[in-house]
Design a protein around this motif. Sequence first.
Motif, PDB file in Angstrom:
ATOM      1  N   CYS A 243       0.715   3.960  -2.885  1.00  0.00           N
ATOM      2  CA  CYS A 243       0.419   5.339  -2.495  1.00  0.00           C
ATOM      3  C   CYS A 243       1.416   6.301  -3.137  1.00  0.00           C
ATOM      4  CB  CYS A 243       0.455   5.461  -0.973  1.00  0.00           C
ATOM      5  SG  CYS A 243       0.217   7.137  -0.363  1.00  0.00           S
ATOM      6  N   HIS A 244       2.688   5.978  -3.055  1.00  0.00           N
ATOM      7  CA  HIS A 244       3.705   6.871  -3.632  1.00  0.00           C
ATOM      8  C   HIS A 244       3.593   6.949  -5.144  1.00  0.00           C
ATOM      9  CE1 HIS A 244       6.073   8.078  -0.149  1.00  0.00           C
ATOM     10  NE2 HIS A 244       5.865   6.869   0.340  1.00  0.00           N
ATOM     11  N   LEU A 245       3.137   5.870  -5.752  1.00  0.00           N
ATOM     12  CA  LEU A 245       3.018   5.870  -7.215  1.00  0.00           C
ATOM     13  C   LEU A 245       1.794   6.654  -7.677  1.00  0.00           C
ATOM     14  CD1 LEU A 245       4.014   4.786  -9.953  1.00  0.00           C
ATOM     15  CD2 LEU A 245       2.545   2.787  -9.581  1.00  0.00           C
TER      16      LEU A 245
ATOM     17  N   SER B  59      14.810  12.234   2.960  1.00  0.00           N
ATOM     18  CA  SER B  59      14.448  11.573   4.213  1.00  0.00           C
ATOM     19  C   SER B  59      13.454  10.427   4.028  1.00  0.00           C
ATOM     20  CB  SER B  59      13.864  12.601   5.186  1.00  0.00           C
ATOM     21  OG  SER B  59      12.695  13.197   4.649  1.00  0.00           O
ATOM     22  N   HIS B  60      12.517  10.586   3.117  1.00  0.00           N
ATOM     23  CA  HIS B  60      11.495   9.548   3.000  1.00  0.00           C
ATOM     24  C   HIS B  60      12.073   8.248   2.448  1.00  0.00           C
ATOM     25  CE1 HIS B  60       7.111   9.172   3.545  1.00  0.00           C
ATOM     26  NE2 HIS B  60       7.280   8.102   2.805  1.00  0.00           N
ATOM     27  N   GLN B  61      13.064   8.378   1.578  1.00  0.00           N
ATOM     28  CA  GLN B  61      13.722   7.165   1.081  1.00  0.00           C
ATOM     29  C   GLN B  61      14.472   6.462   2.205  1.00  0.00           C
ATOM     30  OE1 GLN B  61      16.116   8.786  -2.033  1.00  0.00           O
ATOM     31  NE2 GLN B  61      14.372   9.146  -3.399  1.00  0.00           N
TER      32      GLN B  61
ATOM     33  N   THR C   3       0.839  -1.214   0.000  1.00  0.00           N
ATOM     34  CA  THR C   3       0.000   0.000   0.000  1.00  0.00           C
ATOM     35  C   THR C   3       0.869   1.257   0.000  1.00  0.00           C
ATOM     36  OG1 THR C   3      -0.163  -0.123   2.418  1.00  0.00           O
ATOM     37  CG2 THR C   3      -1.977  -1.068   1.151  1.00  0.00           C
ATOM     38  N   SER C   4       1.992   1.191   0.682  1.00  0.00           N
ATOM     39  CA  SER C   4       2.895   2.341   0.669  1.00  0.00           C
ATOM     40  C   SER C   4       3.425   2.600  -0.734  1.00  0.00           C
ATOM     41  CB  SER C   4       4.060   2.081   1.630  1.00  0.00           C
ATOM     42  OG  SER C   4       5.079   3.023   1.423  1.00  0.00           O
ATOM     43  N   SER C   5       3.857   1.530  -1.391  1.00  0.00           N
ATOM     44  CA  SER C   5       4.387   1.660  -2.743  1.00  0.00           C
ATOM     45  C   SER C   5       3.315   2.207  -3.688  1.00  0.00           C
ATOM     46  CB  SER C   5       4.878   0.284  -3.212  1.00  0.00           C
ATOM     47  OG  SER C   5       5.530   0.397  -4.440  1.00  0.00           O
TER      48      SER C   5
ATOM     49  N   PHE D 265      13.759   6.670   5.353  1.00  0.00           N
ATOM     50  CA  PHE D 265      12.695   6.124   6.207  1.00  0.00           C
ATOM     51  C   PHE D 265      12.212   4.772   5.676  1.00  0.00           C
ATOM     52  CE2 PHE D 265       7.931   6.155   6.673  1.00  0.00           C
ATOM     53  CZ  PHE D 265       7.893   5.750   7.992  1.00  0.00           C
ATOM     54  N   HIS D 266      12.001   4.691   4.372  1.00  0.00           N
ATOM     55  CA  HIS D 266      11.537   3.434   3.783  1.00  0.00           C
ATOM     56  C   HIS D 266      12.549   2.308   3.996  1.00  0.00           C
ATOM     57  CE1 HIS D 266       8.140   4.562   0.751  1.00  0.00           C
ATOM     58  NE2 HIS D 266       7.952   5.080   1.952  1.00  0.00           N
ATOM     59  N   LEU D 267      13.820   2.594   3.769  1.00  0.00           N
ATOM     60  CA  LEU D 267      14.846   1.556   3.937  1.00  0.00           C
ATOM     61  C   LEU D 267      14.905   1.083   5.386  1.00  0.00           C
ATOM     62  CD1 LEU D 267      17.709   3.013   1.710  1.00  0.00           C
ATOM     63  CD2 LEU D 267      16.131   1.152   1.164  1.00  0.00           C
TER      64      LEU D 267
END
Length: 418
Positions: A241-243, A387-389, A237-239, A391-393
């Motif tokens: 959402c970003h797309l 930062s968001h990248q 869902t995160s992926s 955060f994802h990692l």
Amino acid sequence: MEMSSEEEPMASPPPPAAATATTSSCGACKCSAAEDDKTKKRRKKCELVSYDELPDWLKDNEFIHGYYRCEWPLKETILSVFSVHNETLNVWSHLVGFLLFLCLTIFTAMVIPRGGSTSTSTTTSNKIINSRNNATTRDYYWGDLMVMANMTGVLRHEALAACLLLHPADLSQHEQIPTSCPTNTSSTSSLSHHQQHQHHAIQLQDAGVVASAAVADPITRWPMFAYLGGAMACLLTSSACHLLLCHSERAAYVTLRLDYAGIAALIVTSFLPLVHYSFLCDHWLRRLYTGSIAAFGAAAVSASLVPAFQAPELRPLRAALFSGMAASGVVPVAHKLALYGGTVREAAVSACYEALMGALYGLGVAVYAARVPERWFPGRFDLVGHSHQLFHLLVVAGAYAHYLGALEYLKWRDAVKC
Ligand SMILES: [Zn+2]
């Protein structure tokens, strides 16, 4: 993924939107005013825009200056998964994480052996066998994991039957014994010759019962698979959402709520292996902790349905809400350590993994809320390293640490039950 804070953007920041947008509030999809109907039907050319050109509902991080998509048609928005923009790595970091957890789910279902008979075994021989299993299963159980990886389910069942029917003396090395075998035959080497024969006779007599118990009634795996499902739901869902968020305000509304629901699902299901296996013998504690985190998760999802929850100035509140949910896991972890920390190795090891997970999530949330490093060098990390990248990692790393901790619970409870 390699991310360098010094890396230059792959292209110069996009110029301000000069053309007049016909339908878009941000001018991302520019259509000539002179175009006819036929032209309008042609695929629009979508371009990346700068932060200043975004409508308010798309403005989130003023330290990321360029490479935004804005109100692209749905088809172009979906296909942008293969193009470069400031969300590309946000999409792929969690898409790859989703695939990783999909592989872990298959691995867990196919490879990790299902444990022996449960504490409710009905035969005397099972009780004898269990008592020895409890002491020795962990010694060979996980060492044979890769052997198990090469065995199909059918072969495992055949091997299970073989290990029950063969005399211990016929088995020169315990590695030959399938890990799904309900008895650790190698442990009989410490028995006298008479005891071995007696043990073997009991095995033969109850082979069918034991095999049935081991295959049909293993320690339950549902908390583990619930966690894996929650992790996959969160990452997918995160992926998505970003797309898709940039497509329209409506798409942003829907996908952001799906994203928050996914985060809540990850946190709630993270509690399940911890609570279920730690307090396997106490139904009341299991219900207390499971009910508490479920209520917390439902409250978080309900709060996220409020539109005002999306406001950029509420970023710290969003971070605090979800990190507070995760931090409440300290209570059952401390309780588990108080009960078993000094006596059960797996209880202590799993707590270490949980502490590692907490540290990774905590660092991720801090980076997310502080918006570093782009705050220090605005516009410098638009494509890579913001930062968001990071955060994802850190979320993927934390979720994987929790999976390793959950494996410790299986190791513990497959060997020792109530
Ligand atoms: Zn995200």
